[in-house]
Design a protein around this motif. Sequence first.
Motif, PDB file in Angstrom:
ATOM      1  N   ILE A  96      66.461  22.605  32.235  1.00 19.09           N
ATOM      2  CA  ILE A  96      67.241  23.541  32.701  1.00 19.09           C
ATOM      3  C   ILE A  96      66.989  25.054  32.744  1.00 19.09           C
ATOM      4  N   SER A  97      66.463  25.239  31.831  1.00 22.76           N
ATOM      5  CA  SER A  97      66.051  26.765  31.558  1.00 22.76           C
ATOM      6  C   SER A  97      64.512  26.936  32.696  1.00 22.76           C
ATOM      7  N   ASP A  98      63.867  25.804  32.915  1.00 18.55           N
ATOM      8  CA  ASP A  98      63.007  26.075  33.847  1.00 18.55           C
ATOM      9  C   ASP A  98      63.491  26.294  35.207  1.00 18.55           C
ATOM     10  N   LEU A  99      64.594  25.632  35.563  1.00 18.44           N
ATOM     11  CA  LEU A  99      65.355  25.693  36.865  1.00 18.44           C
ATOM     12  C   LEU A  99      65.853  26.963  37.054  1.00 18.44           C
ATOM     13  N   ASN A 100      66.260  27.901  35.852  1.00 13.93           N
ATOM     14  CA  ASN A 100      67.038  29.083  35.935  1.00 13.93           C
ATOM     15  C   ASN A 100      66.341  30.057  35.107  1.00 13.93           C
ATOM     16  N   ILE A 101      65.127  30.067  35.249  1.00  9.23           N
ATOM     17  CA  ILE A 101      64.432  31.302  34.834  1.00  9.23           C
ATOM     18  C   ILE A 101      64.501  32.724  35.395  1.00  9.23           C
ATOM     19  N   LEU A 102      64.893  32.738  36.483  1.00  2.00           N
ATOM     20  CA  LEU A 102      65.183  33.987  37.329  1.00  2.00           C
ATOM     21  C   LEU A 102      66.545  34.350  36.671  1.00  2.00           C
ATOM     22  N   ASP A 103      67.349  33.641  36.569  1.00  5.64           N
ATOM     23  CA  ASP A 103      68.802  33.947  35.942  1.00  5.64           C
ATOM     24  C   ASP A 103      68.633  34.522  34.459  1.00  5.64           C
ATOM     25  N   ILE A 104      67.728  33.634  33.777  1.00  8.61           N
ATOM     26  CA  ILE A 104      67.337  34.126  32.298  1.00  8.61           C
ATOM     27  C   ILE A 104      66.665  35.472  32.300  1.00  8.61           C
ATOM     28  N   LYS A 105      65.919  35.676  32.977  1.00  8.96           N
ATOM     29  CA  LYS A 105      65.253  37.214  33.337  1.00  8.96           C
ATOM     30  C   LYS A 105      66.344  38.254  33.811  1.00  8.96           C
ATOM     31  N   LEU A 106      66.993  37.937  34.785  1.00  2.00           N
ATOM     32  CA  LEU A 106      68.191  38.704  35.316  1.00  2.00           C
ATOM     33  C   LEU A 106      69.094  39.118  33.919  1.00  2.00           C
ATOM     34  N   TYR A 107      69.434  38.204  33.084  1.00  5.04           N
ATOM     35  CA  TYR A 107      70.404  38.239  32.005  1.00  5.04           C
ATOM     36  C   TYR A 107      69.598  39.246  30.910  1.00  5.04           C
ATOM     37  N   GLU A 108      68.275  39.193  30.701  1.00  2.22           N
ATOM     38  CA  GLU A 108      67.562  39.863  29.929  1.00  2.22           C
ATOM     39  C   GLU A 108      67.656  41.505  30.460  1.00  2.22           C
ATOM     40  N   TYR A 109      67.354  41.401  31.889  1.00  2.90           N
ATOM     41  CA  TYR A 109      67.635  42.893  32.394  1.00  2.90           C
ATOM     42  C   TYR A 109      68.892  43.678  32.154  1.00  2.90           C
ATOM     43  N   ALA A 110      70.228  42.622  32.331  1.00  3.27           N
ATOM     44  CA  ALA A 110      71.347  43.075  32.271  1.00  3.27           C
ATOM     45  C   ALA A 110      71.699  43.684  30.713  1.00  3.27           C
ATOM     46  N   MET A 111      70.979  42.933  29.888  1.00  6.92           N
ATOM     47  CA  MET A 111      71.197  43.501  28.535  1.00  6.92           C
ATOM     48  C   MET A 111      70.312  44.946  28.070  1.00  6.92           C
ATOM     49  N   GLU A 112      69.473  45.181  28.973  1.00  7.07           N
ATOM     50  CA  GLU A 112      68.825  46.459  28.983  1.00  7.07           C
ATOM     51  C   GLU A 112      69.579  47.419  29.615  1.00  7.07           C
ATOM     52  N   LEU A 113      70.264  46.905  30.866  1.00 11.59           N
ATOM     53  CA  LEU A 113      71.058  47.984  31.571  1.00 11.59           C
ATOM     54  C   LEU A 113      72.468  48.402  30.496  1.00 11.59           C
ATOM     55  N   PHE A 114      72.652  47.253  30.040  1.00 12.20           N
ATOM     56  CA  PHE A 114      73.873  47.474  29.065  1.00 12.20           C
ATOM     57  C   PHE A 114      73.647  48.658  28.118  1.00 12.20           C
ATOM     58  N   GLU A 115      72.457  48.802  27.729  1.00  8.45           N
ATOM     59  CA  GLU A 115      71.989  49.730  26.588  1.00  8.45           C
ATOM     60  C   GLU A 115      71.713  51.071  27.505  1.00  8.45           C
ATOM     61  N   GLU A 116      71.171  51.021  28.718  1.00 12.37           N
ATOM     62  CA  GLU A 116      70.976  52.197  29.383  1.00 12.37           C
ATOM     63  C   GLU A 116      72.132  53.064  29.815  1.00 12.37           C
ATOM     64  N   GLN A 117      73.149  52.025  30.376  1.00 13.46           N
ATOM     65  CA  GLN A 117      74.591  52.777  30.888  1.00 13.46           C
ATOM     66  C   GLN A 117      75.209  53.148  29.432  1.00 13.46           C
ATOM     67  N   LYS A 118      75.082  52.865  28.349  1.00 10.77           N
ATOM     68  CA  LYS A 118      75.816  53.481  27.253  1.00 10.77           C
ATOM     69  C   LYS A 118      75.454  54.811  27.113  1.00 10.77           C
ATOM     70  N   SER A 119      74.157  55.338  27.341  1.00  7.99           N
ATOM     71  CA  SER A 119      73.969  56.601  27.244  1.00  7.99           C
ATOM     72  C   SER A 119      74.617  57.354  28.618  1.00  7.99           C
ATOM     73  N   LEU A 120      74.324  56.811  29.681  1.00 12.28           N
ATOM     74  CA  LEU A 120      75.075  57.190  31.058  1.00 12.28           C
ATOM     75  C   LEU A 120      76.348  57.524  30.961  1.00 12.28           C
ATOM     76  N   LEU A 121      77.128  56.654  30.308  1.00 14.14           N
ATOM     77  CA  LEU A 121      78.685  56.766  30.457  1.00 14.14           C
ATOM     78  C   LEU A 121      79.264  57.706  29.115  1.00 14.14           C
ATOM     79  N   SER A 122      78.223  57.999  28.269  1.00 15.77           N
ATOM     80  CA  SER A 122      78.542  58.874  27.190  1.00 15.77           C
ATOM     81  C   SER A 122      79.488  60.006  27.534  1.00 15.77           C
ATOM     82  N   PHE A 123      79.286  60.554  28.661  1.00 15.48           N
ATOM     83  CA  PHE A 123      79.742  61.873  29.060  1.00 15.48           C
ATOM     84  C   PHE A 123      81.106  61.831  29.770  1.00 15.48           C
ATOM     85  N   LEU A 124      81.600  60.555  29.707  1.00 15.04           N
ATOM     86  CA  LEU A 124      82.962  60.162  30.478  1.00 15.04           C
ATOM     87  C   LEU A 124      83.776  60.680  29.366  1.00 15.04           C
TER      88      LEU A 124
END
Length: 124
Positions: A96-124
């Motif tokens: 199942i992991s092999d069939l969904n390797i791009l989704d796994i990589k996309l999720y890892e990227y989303a976790m990075e974005l989550f942290e990046e957006q934290k600093s971007l949203l701090s001004f709100l």
Amino acid sequence: FSPYLESNWLTRILIDKMDGQLDDSDLDNAKSFLSNKCLIGLTEKMDESNKRFMKYFGWLSTNNPVCEDELKQDYENDTKKNDRRKKIPKKVYNHISDLNILDIKLYEYAMELFEEQKSLLSFL
């Protein structure tokens, strides 16, 4: 294995390519979609995600502990369901992991974005 197993469903949805093979350029397009059009929330950081959504969208706090408890309960139930994957045979899990390797990589990227957006949203 069943021919009906999902294969990178989230990547496919984001780039509108439900059939055919996917490659790294498809993953890059999905990442671009996430970074340009999405405010990321993570279930494993549910409280922080909810606060982020409330702040970004200008939602007023309900100060309703019942509502907050229901959200937490839903998350805890989902977490318990995820514990079931420990019972999946390794061979099946790996397939199942092999069939969904791009989704796994996309999720890892989303976790990075989550942290990046934290600093971007701090001004709100």
